[in-house]
Design an enzyme around this catalytic site. Structure first.
Site, PDB file in Angstrom:
ATOM      1  N   GLU A  38      -5.337  -8.351  -1.125  1.00 31.95           N
ATOM      2  CA  GLU A  38      -6.029  -8.154   0.149  1.00 31.95           C
ATOM      3  C   GLU A  38      -7.476  -7.796  -0.124  1.00 31.95           C
ATOM      4  O   GLU A  38      -7.757  -6.916  -0.947  1.00 31.95           O
ATOM      5  CB  GLU A  38      -5.430  -6.995   0.958  1.00 31.95           C
ATOM      6  CG  GLU A  38      -4.176  -7.329   1.672  1.00 31.95           C
ATOM      7  CD  GLU A  38      -3.704  -6.199   2.577  1.00 31.95           C
ATOM      8  OE1 GLU A  38      -4.552  -5.554   3.224  1.00 31.95           O
ATOM      9  OE2 GLU A  38      -2.489  -5.984   2.619  1.00 31.95           O
ATOM     10  N   GLU A  90       0.839  -1.210   0.000  1.00 32.48           N
ATOM     11  CA  GLU A  90       0.000   0.000   0.000  1.00 32.48           C
ATOM     12  C   GLU A  90       0.869   1.252   0.000  1.00 32.48           C
ATOM     13  O   GLU A  90       0.763   2.115   0.893  1.00 32.48           O
ATOM     14  CB  GLU A  90      -0.939  -0.025   1.206  1.00 32.48           C
ATOM     15  CG  GLU A  90      -1.892  -1.209   1.183  1.00 32.48           C
ATOM     16  CD  GLU A  90      -2.978  -1.161   2.244  1.00 32.48           C
ATOM     17  OE1 GLU A  90      -2.733  -0.600   3.318  1.00 32.48           O
ATOM     18  OE2 GLU A  90      -4.075  -1.690   1.997  1.00 32.48           O
TER      19      GLU A  90
HETATM   20  C1  BG6 Z   1      -4.420  -3.016   4.838  1.00 28.38           C
HETATM   21  C2  BG6 Z   1      -3.067  -3.452   5.331  1.00 28.38           C
HETATM   22  O1  BG6 Z   1      -4.477  -1.627   4.887  1.00 28.38           O
HETATM   23  O2  BG6 Z   1      -5.535  -3.385   5.533  1.00 28.38           O
HETATM   24  C3  BG6 Z   1      -3.081  -4.625   6.297  1.00 28.38           C
HETATM   25  O3  BG6 Z   1      -2.189  -3.740   4.277  1.00 28.38           O
HETATM   26  C4  BG6 Z   1      -4.258  -4.489   7.213  1.00 28.38           C
HETATM   27  O4  BG6 Z   1      -1.849  -4.648   6.960  1.00 28.38           O
HETATM   28  C5  BG6 Z   1      -5.533  -4.517   6.395  1.00 28.38           C
HETATM   29  O5  BG6 Z   1      -4.308  -5.414   8.256  1.00 28.38           O
HETATM   30  C6  BG6 Z   1      -6.792  -4.463   7.218  1.00 28.38           C
HETATM   31  O6  BG6 Z   1      -6.725  -3.383   8.102  1.00 28.38           O
HETATM   32  P1  BG6 Z   1      -7.024  -3.545   9.639  1.00 28.38           P
HETATM   33  O7  BG6 Z   1      -6.705  -2.258  10.229  1.00 28.38           O
HETATM   34  O8  BG6 Z   1      -8.439  -3.919   9.729  1.00 28.38           O
HETATM   35  O9  BG6 Z   1      -6.134  -4.651  10.113  1.00 28.38           O
END
Ligand code: BG6
Length: 487
Positions: free
Chosen positions: A385, A192
């Site tokens: 993701e 990101e």
């Molecule tokens: C992304 C990141 O922004 O979102 C991850 O690359 C992160 O590291 C994921 O865990 C989900 O965000 P969160 O804050 O719910 O864990």
């Protein structure tokens, strides 16, 4: 290119799997010579909606360094993948996963970041991880930097704000490309990368206490150094292992105009450009013109070395990976930014529901994102993701009946299939936090994404036992049928 037939579903060899990051997953933050990373000095959030990740000062870091426990810093403990990788990878094997995304903790391999020789114990750990993945025919997808730069570099030179960090990072990348040649086919450079414009976690450059706008100079300069380091890493990996592919990684922040008012449409376009600027540089190999105006209006002057532009142009990435969780709306006026998200705050969309953390759920937005990015870049795309952070409960029968998660995943996978039929070249899908891990934004454990439950609470109590949720069997079937059976 005109074709008289269209795809009917997911392509053969589609990379189904899950994603994790060292700093939220491994634990063992001070074992076997590991150094402290930026993630391990960020305190857990006081409340669920706290989005203050960008506001880390030197003083906060000094307090964190003096604290040798994990009580306030849950990422230090993760969920102990370091000692449980065999069990976790066996679960991935049982699921039939084709790919598993991890990140390498730079500080396991170069504890301070600026050493000339690597820490053998750190390298050996990942050898074992990759050998175990090979046993289950799981393709590693490896992020080189996932919010975990050495804290030593922050303390000595404000992290990526200093050009010297490029050479240190590329010593690390060359080391791992050589070591894991033939074992890792898919590499990602900076997780990101666009979030570096918000704050500390991505570039390790601290908050100087100035208003946001006045810190943009440091942030965009640090990001420029990451662009150059990414291009050098691309050159290195292509020379060292011609079979390997390397990709950029963007937090795709899908946004819509709040109304059809052209002023709102134009404001949304600007938001979009600010998001895609990063992949414009990494995929197209040059700074887009629209940023010149933004930089001029925000007093940002990027210092470049003579051959930086040449390096960027000569070594664009092979593919574009991204995270996608949600969408927001943008308006030209001062309307309230009241929708939360993974660092994106924007307006609320009356047509969408939101997760317990206020992230607006928008499967069709994923199809739109895929089409837009494919049109713009024409390189293979990879969703590395996506997922639902939710509160899971163990039911009286001992099971975890996470139908809401299945529903979220199904709707997003359906839209991926639509995008493939639209003609998008999509390589794979690794859902986020496939095994529950510590949340990035709040460091909570109770914000769970996985299809595998991990017995640990927010305070770190629990056996760390792994337990399959209902979504495990569902996802296994999705993989086995290559996305044909989503019921
Ligand atoms: C992304 C990141 O922004 O979102 C991850 O690359 C992160 O590291 C994921 O865990 C989900 O965000 P969160 O804050 O719910 O864990």
């Amino acid at each position: 290119m005109y074709k008289s037939t269209i795809p009917t579903g997911f392509p053969e060899g589609f990379l189904w799997g899950g994603a994790t990051a060292a700093n939220q997953y491994e634990g063992a933050w001070n074992e076997d010579g590991k150094g402290l990373s930026t993630a391990e000095v960020v305190k857990k959030a006081e409340k669920r909606t706290d989005m203050s990740l960008g506001n880390i000062t030197l003083e906060d870091i000094e307090i964190a360094i003096a604290d040798k426990t994990d009580e306030n810093y849950p990422k230090r403990r993760g969920v102990d993948f370091y000692h449980r990788f065999e069990e976790d990878l066996a679960l991935m094997g049982e699921m039939g996963a084709k790919a598993f995304r991890i990140s390498l903790a730079w500080t396991r391999i170069f504890p301070n970041g600026d050493e000339t020789e690597p820490n053998e114990a750190g390298l050996a750990f990942y050898d074992k991880v990759f050998e175990t993945m090979a046993k289950y025919d799981i393709e590693p997808v490896v992020t080189l930097s996932h919010y975990e730069s050495p804290i030593h570099l922050t303390m000595t030179r404000n992290g990526w704000a200093d050009r010297a960090t490029i050479a240190d990072f590329n010593r690390f990348t060359e080391t791992v490309f050589r070591r894991y040649k033939g074992k890792v086919k898919y590499w990602l450079t900076f997780n990101e990368i666009n979030t570096g414009s918000f704050g500390f976690h991505e570039t390790g450059a601290v908050d100087t206490g100035l208003p946001y706008d006045e810190q943009l100079q440091i942030r965009y300069q640090a990001l420029h150094h990451q662009f150059v380091a990414s291009a050098i890493a691309t050159k290195q990996v292509h020379e060292i292992d011609p079979e390997a592919k390397i990709g950029a990684m963007l937090a795709r922040m899908q946004t819509y105009p709040a109304t059809p008012n052209p002023a709102d449409v134009q404001a949304a376009q600007v938001q979009d450009e600010l998001n895609l600027f990063f992949t414009d540089v990494q995929v197209r190999g040059e700074y887009p013109e629209f940023m010149n105006r933004y930089f001029a209006e925000h007093n940002v002057k990027i210092a470049m070395a003579d051959d930086d532009e040449e390096i960027l142009k000569a070594h664009p990435v092979d593919f574009l990976s991204f995270s996608y969780y949600m969408s927001t709306v943008t308006s030209a006026g001062d309307s309230e930014a009241d929708a939360l998200g993974n660092m994106a705050v924007g307006g609320r969309n009356p047509y969408l529901e939101a997760s317990d953390w206020g992230w607006q759920i928008d499967p069709i937005g994923l199809r739109i994102a895929l089409n837009e990015m494919w049109d713009r870049y024409r390189v293979p795309l990879f969703i590395v993701e996506n997922g639902l952070g939710a509160l899971d409960e163990i039911a009286a029968d001992g099971g975890i009946h996470d139908t809401y998660r299945i529903d979220y995943l199904r709707k997003h996978i359906e839209q991926m299939r639509e995008a493939i039929i639209d003609g998008v070249d999509l390589m794979g899908y690794t859902m986020w936090g496939i095994i529950d891990l510590v949340s990035f934004s709040t460091s909570e454990m109770s914000k769970r994404y996985g299809v595998v439950y991990v017995d640990q609470d927010d305070a770190g109590n629990g056996t760390l036992e792994r337990k399959k949720k209902d979504s495990f069997a569902w996802y296994k079937k999705v993989i086995a049928t290559n996305g044909d059976d989503l019921n």
